[in-house]
Scaffold this active site. Structure first.
Site, mmCIF file in Angstrom:
data_model
loop_
_atom_site.group_PDB
_atom_site.id
_atom_site.type_symbol
_atom_site.label_atom_id
_atom_site.label_comp_id
_atom_site.label_asym_id
_atom_site.label_seq_id
_atom_site.Cartn_x
_atom_site.Cartn_y
_atom_site.Cartn_z
ATOM 1 N N LYS A 23 -5.769 -0.484 -7.495
ATOM 2 C CA LYS A 23 -6.862 -0.965 -8.840
ATOM 3 C C LYS A 23 -8.191 -1.950 -7.556
ATOM 4 O O LYS A 23 -9.474 -1.132 -8.078
ATOM 5 C CB LYS A 23 -6.141 -1.847 -9.192
ATOM 6 C CG LYS A 23 -4.543 -1.813 -10.123
ATOM 7 C CD LYS A 23 -4.537 -3.257 -10.607
ATOM 8 C CE LYS A 23 -3.583 -3.818 -10.217
ATOM 9 N NZ LYS A 23 -2.369 -3.599 -9.372
ATOM 10 N N ARG A 82 -1.865 -9.328 -17.440
ATOM 11 C CA ARG A 82 -0.691 -9.162 -16.697
ATOM 12 C C ARG A 82 0.679 -9.250 -17.864
ATOM 13 O O ARG A 82 1.108 -9.468 -17.388
ATOM 14 C CB ARG A 82 -0.198 -9.754 -15.740
ATOM 15 C CG ARG A 82 -0.766 -9.046 -14.528
ATOM 16 C CD ARG A 82 -0.526 -9.820 -13.079
ATOM 17 N NE ARG A 82 0.019 -9.516 -11.917
ATOM 18 C CZ ARG A 82 -0.562 -8.793 -10.776
ATOM 19 N NH1 ARG A 82 -2.080 -8.648 -11.296
ATOM 20 N NH2 ARG A 82 0.206 -8.374 -9.637
ATOM 21 N N ARG A 101 -0.964 -1.489 3.548
ATOM 22 C CA ARG A 101 -2.665 -1.831 4.003
ATOM 23 C C ARG A 101 -2.539 -2.627 4.823
ATOM 24 O O ARG A 101 -2.218 -4.173 5.142
ATOM 25 C CB ARG A 101 -2.003 -2.751 2.346
ATOM 26 C CG ARG A 101 -3.168 -3.197 1.764
ATOM 27 C CD ARG A 101 -4.260 -3.635 0.166
ATOM 28 N NE ARG A 101 -2.507 -4.286 -0.318
ATOM 29 C CZ ARG A 101 -2.178 -4.878 -1.462
ATOM 30 N NH1 ARG A 101 -3.512 -4.111 -2.259
ATOM 31 N NH2 ARG A 101 -1.233 -5.275 -1.711
ATOM 32 N N ARG A 130 -1.400 -8.971 3.492
ATOM 33 C CA ARG A 130 -0.671 -10.043 2.675
ATOM 34 C C ARG A 130 0.724 -10.052 2.666
ATOM 35 O O ARG A 130 1.596 -10.039 3.272
ATOM 36 C CB ARG A 130 -1.080 -9.467 1.295
ATOM 37 C CG ARG A 130 -2.684 -9.290 1.001
ATOM 38 C CD ARG A 130 -2.929 -8.673 -0.494
ATOM 39 N NE ARG A 130 -1.575 -8.646 -1.122
ATOM 40 C CZ ARG A 130 -2.397 -8.128 -2.782
ATOM 41 N NH1 ARG A 130 -3.273 -7.799 -2.765
ATOM 42 N NH2 ARG A 130 -1.030 -8.481 -3.577
ATOM 43 N N ARG A 164 7.350 -7.694 -7.320
ATOM 44 C CA ARG A 164 6.410 -7.534 -7.941
ATOM 45 C C ARG A 164 6.485 -6.307 -8.992
ATOM 46 O O ARG A 164 6.080 -6.482 -10.186
ATOM 47 C CB ARG A 164 5.175 -7.140 -7.010
ATOM 48 C CG ARG A 164 4.743 -8.387 -7.036
ATOM 49 C CD ARG A 164 3.959 -7.796 -4.904
ATOM 50 N NE ARG A 164 2.885 -7.343 -5.021
ATOM 51 C CZ ARG A 164 3.159 -6.934 -3.574
ATOM 52 N NH1 ARG A 164 2.791 -6.947 -2.405
ATOM 53 N NH2 ARG A 164 1.495 -6.523 -4.363
#
Ligand code: AP5
Ligand code: MG
Ligand code: ZN
Length: 215
Positions: A13, A87, A126, A161, A172
């Site tokens: 996203k 969400r 990431r 993160r 998540r």
């Protein structure tokens, strides 16, 4: 044009929102980024959400709706890309009302479909530029020069993160399937859903998004 990029953690996203900002002059509204900014600013709200986010749980509807309302007040000529918001069904209803109160509509919801194994691989590799927010990946998107951001030239500011570990990712994903995936049916019923395959090269996925949005 106002659009939502809907998809599980690691679907791409943020990556695709950055492309649309650069190419179409739209404004990205990522509740994840807004919450992380609140945390690094040292605000009271930021401190309150820190542990929830690190665990991979959802922050309250009230907080994220408040953040979005504040940003919508600023307006955007090229339209908004909602990334990671809504969400929950309550957030989706609130977004509809906020847009309507400004005489705006939601034009499309792009659902990015990526299977769970690929999500784990994407999330665990990431990293992001701490200066401009550009996203990278150890395998799939390395900076041209090691340690230097392609986008803004910053050196030594890459960061990872706190919630990008297997345990938080599992939470998540669970939250996505339980609370967020009902939005797929919600927006399908409104005739706004556009489904795309989120697997493949970043450029290929970008082209699919442009096709379904008629850009
Ligand atoms: P948020 O920041 O929104 O995290 P998320 O939804 O878990 O999504 P990610 O940002 O992890 O994934 P992404 O889809 O943006 O993927 P990316 O483009 O980076 O939310 C964080 C937390 O904040 C939540 O857990 C919650 O606590 C809270 N929160 C936020 N919004 C909330 C809300 N509305 N309500 C309540 N709580 C909220 O890509 C991932 C990696 O893959 C990158 O390394 C990238 O380079 C790579 N990649 C991208 N595309 C490709 C491709 N096509 N091929 C290969 N690699 C790719
Ligand atoms: Mg993101
Ligand atoms: Zn940068």
């Amino acid at each position: 044009m106002n659009i939502i990029l809907l998809g599980p953690p690691g679907a791409g996203k943020g990556t695709q929102a950055h492309r649309l900002v650069a190419e179409q002059g739209m404004i990205q509204l990522s509740t994840g980024d807004l919450l992380r900014a609140a945390r690094s600013s040292g605000s009271e709200m930021g401190a309150r959400v820190a542990a929830v986010m690190d665990r991979g749980d959802l922050v309250t509807d009230e907080i994220v709706i408040g953040l979005i309302a504040e940003q919508l007040d600023k307006g955007a000529a090229g339209g908004f890309i909602f990334d990671g918001f809504p969400r929950t069904l309550a957030q989706a209803d609130a977004l509809g009302e906020l847009l309507a109160s400004k005489g705006e509509v939601l034009d499309a919801v792009v659902e990015m479909r990526v299977d769970d194994d690929a999500l784990v691989e994407r999330i665990t590799g990431r990293f992001t530029c701490g200066d401009c927010g550009e996203g990278y990946h150890d395998t799939f998107k390395k900076p041209a020069k090691e340690g230097v951001c392609d986008n803004c030239g910053a050196t030594g500011s890459f960061k990872r993160r706190a919630d990008d570990n297997e345990e938080s990712l599992r939470t998540r994903l669970l939250n996505y399937y339980r609370d967020t995936s009902p939005l797929i049916g919600y927006y399908y019923a409104k005739g706004l859903l556009r489904r795309i395959d989120g697997l493949g090269e970043i450029d290929e996925v970008a082209a699919r998004i442009k096709t379904v949005l008629n850009l």
